[in-house]
Design a protein around this motif. Structure first.
Motif, PDB file in Angstrom:
ATOM      1  N   SER A 276       0.234 -19.975  40.603  1.00  0.00           N
ATOM      2  CA  SER A 276       1.528 -20.144  39.934  1.00  0.00           C
ATOM      3  C   SER A 276       2.582 -19.188  40.482  1.00  0.00           C
ATOM      4  O   SER A 276       3.786 -19.457  40.401  1.00  0.00           O
ATOM      5  CB  SER A 276       1.373 -19.954  38.421  1.00  0.00           C
ATOM      6  OG  SER A 276       1.036 -18.618  38.108  1.00  0.00           O
ATOM      7  N   CYS A 279       4.753 -20.892  42.941  1.00  0.00           N
ATOM      8  CA  CYS A 279       5.563 -22.045  42.534  1.00  0.00           C
ATOM      9  C   CYS A 279       7.038 -21.774  42.822  1.00  0.00           C
ATOM     10  O   CYS A 279       7.500 -20.625  42.785  1.00  0.00           O
ATOM     11  CB  CYS A 279       5.365 -22.344  41.049  1.00  0.00           C
ATOM     12  SG  CYS A 279       3.729 -22.989  40.639  1.00  0.00           S
ATOM     13  N   CYS A 284       7.733 -22.784  35.877  1.00  0.00           N
ATOM     14  CA  CYS A 284       7.033 -24.032  36.207  1.00  0.00           C
ATOM     15  C   CYS A 284       5.914 -24.308  35.204  1.00  0.00           C
ATOM     16  O   CYS A 284       5.115 -23.415  34.892  1.00  0.00           O
ATOM     17  CB  CYS A 284       6.459 -23.937  37.619  1.00  0.00           C
ATOM     18  SG  CYS A 284       5.647 -25.457  38.183  1.00  0.00           S
ATOM     19  N   HIS A 286       3.709 -26.688  35.762  1.00  0.00           N
ATOM     20  CA  HIS A 286       2.621 -27.250  36.576  1.00  0.00           C
ATOM     21  C   HIS A 286       2.359 -28.723  36.224  1.00  0.00           C
ATOM     22  O   HIS A 286       1.201 -29.154  36.124  1.00  0.00           O
ATOM     23  CB  HIS A 286       1.342 -26.422  36.425  1.00  0.00           C
ATOM     24  CG  HIS A 286       1.580 -24.944  36.473  1.00  0.00           C
ATOM     25  ND1 HIS A 286       2.354 -24.324  37.431  1.00  0.00           N
ATOM     26  CD2 HIS A 286       1.154 -23.939  35.649  1.00  0.00           C
ATOM     27  CE1 HIS A 286       2.393 -23.017  37.209  1.00  0.00           C
ATOM     28  NE2 HIS A 286       1.679 -22.764  36.137  1.00  0.00           N
ATOM     29  N   CYS A 292       5.595 -27.185  43.031  1.00  0.00           N
ATOM     30  CA  CYS A 292       4.551 -26.598  42.194  1.00  0.00           C
ATOM     31  C   CYS A 292       3.318 -26.306  43.043  1.00  0.00           C
ATOM     32  O   CYS A 292       2.649 -27.225  43.525  1.00  0.00           O
ATOM     33  CB  CYS A 292       4.190 -27.529  41.042  1.00  0.00           C
ATOM     34  SG  CYS A 292       2.811 -26.912  40.027  1.00  0.00           S
TER      35      CYS A 292
END
Length: 347
Positions: A276, A279, A284, A286, A292
């Motif tokens: 993450s 990202c 985000c 996800h 992403c």
């Protein structure tokens, strides 16, 4: 606890005790009756009336592993518990049912052995829940896979565990023959306290017997249909191991309802947190956001989609728990499922 550590402990807390009081550790708890061990003897104890009246929530009651101040009575054969000394760690779970109550499991533990069998009981999604709860306790998790002699795919299943518990030590053992125990004993350190948790029938009692080098816990066969057994351990109890460590056995759990907040979930899902950070957007979710890195990792086979689903599920569960603690069950249900879903109602 080492002898010199016990000495330091008593010297540290002696200033908090009067002449009639002593310090000891709760080594057994069942239906409000406690066994309290000191260096010289073990007392049968109960809460003093004042202590009992001051309790406001479940975590205020003594748990196995707690250090307590007590006052002996009845010719120094029994004990009245006056108060609990500050805990270093506390392993607990949400009490079964629709309410919002905490159930304590063990206190002042350094490591938790999450015991699972390499047979039909094996379930990586359940392991994620256990790992999350151990991180919440403040102790370090260790996964112990038992019954390796009954599994033809030990290497594959250990790989599955490592995928859902990154950075967590994983061991496969046969508690009956002792295979794999030498490696596991690296996690058993003098002076530390270990707690065992897991479902019924996974072999916790057999593992305890192997660690103690004697039969102290009863064991029973499991059903062939689902690999489950009845609870052979009906209470929580602390044992001292030959090398100077301590181990707490607990009854088997049919389910583990999480207790805590969302802050510790990053440790359980450190792999998702790692992705993450790459990202495009900091917030985000996800899902379908452009750039992403988590979804890209899933597409490239670096991360399982079920792992992300489990991450989101546990986050929702912990979020709901936080809301219930703040607003109550009825208002939380309206906030999450009512026509004004997502609205924060004023107090």
């Amino acid at each position: 606890m080492k002898r010199n550590e016990r000495k330091d402990f008593h010297e540290h807390f002696s200033k908090q005790m009067n002449e009639q009081e002593q310090a000891g550790r709760v080594v057994r708890s069942t239906h409000g009756i406690y066994s309290i061990a000191t260096e010289s003897k073990t007392y049968t104890g109960a809460l003093s009336g004042r202590f009992h009246n001051e309790i406001t929530e479940n975590r205020d009651y003594p748990a196995v592993g707690d250090w307590v101040i007590f006052q002996p009575y009845d010719n120094n054969s029994k004990a009245l518990i006056q108060r609990i000394l500050q805990r270093r760690t506390l392993l607990s779970r949400k009490k079964a049912g629709a309410g919002n109550e905490e159930q304590t499991i063990a206190a002042n533990i350094d490591a938790v052995f999450i015991v699972t069998a390499l047979t039909k009981e094996f379930n990586v999604r359940r392991l994620e829940r256990y790992v999350q709860q151990v991180y919440e306790s403040g102790a370090r998790p260790v996964v112990v896979c038992t019954k390796r002699d009954l599994c033809d795919t030990v290497t594959e299943k250990l790989w599955q565990v490592e995928r859902v518990a990154p950075g967590v030590p994983v061991y496969a053992v046969d508690s009956l023959t002792g295979e794999g125990m030498v490696s596991l004993l690296k996690e058993v350190k003098e002076g530390e306290t270990i707690s065992l948790i897991g479902s019924s029938g996974v072999g916790k009692s057999t593992l305890i017997n192997r660690l103690l080098h004697k039969e102290v816990q009863a064991t029973k066969d499991v059903r062939e249909s689902d690999d489950r057994g009845r609870h052979t351990t009906t209470h929580r109890e602390l044992f001292e191991l030959p090398g100077g460590a301590f181990v707490i056995d607990t009854p088997g759990m049919r389910e583990l309802q999480l207790w805590g907040d969302q802050e510790t979930i990053e440790g359980t899902f450190s792999d998702i947190e790692k992705w993450s950070q790459q990202c495009k957007f900091r917030d985000c979710q996800h899902e379908q956001e452009p750039g992403c890195a988590v979804q890209q990792a899933i597409a490239e086979g670096e991360l399982e989609a079920e792992r992300l689903n489990s991450f989101n599920k546990l986050k929702r569960e912990l979020h709901r728990l936080e809301l219930k603690d703040q607003y109550g069950t009825h208002r939380t249900n309206r906030m999450l499922h009512g026509p004004n879903k997502g609205k924060i109602y004023p107090s």
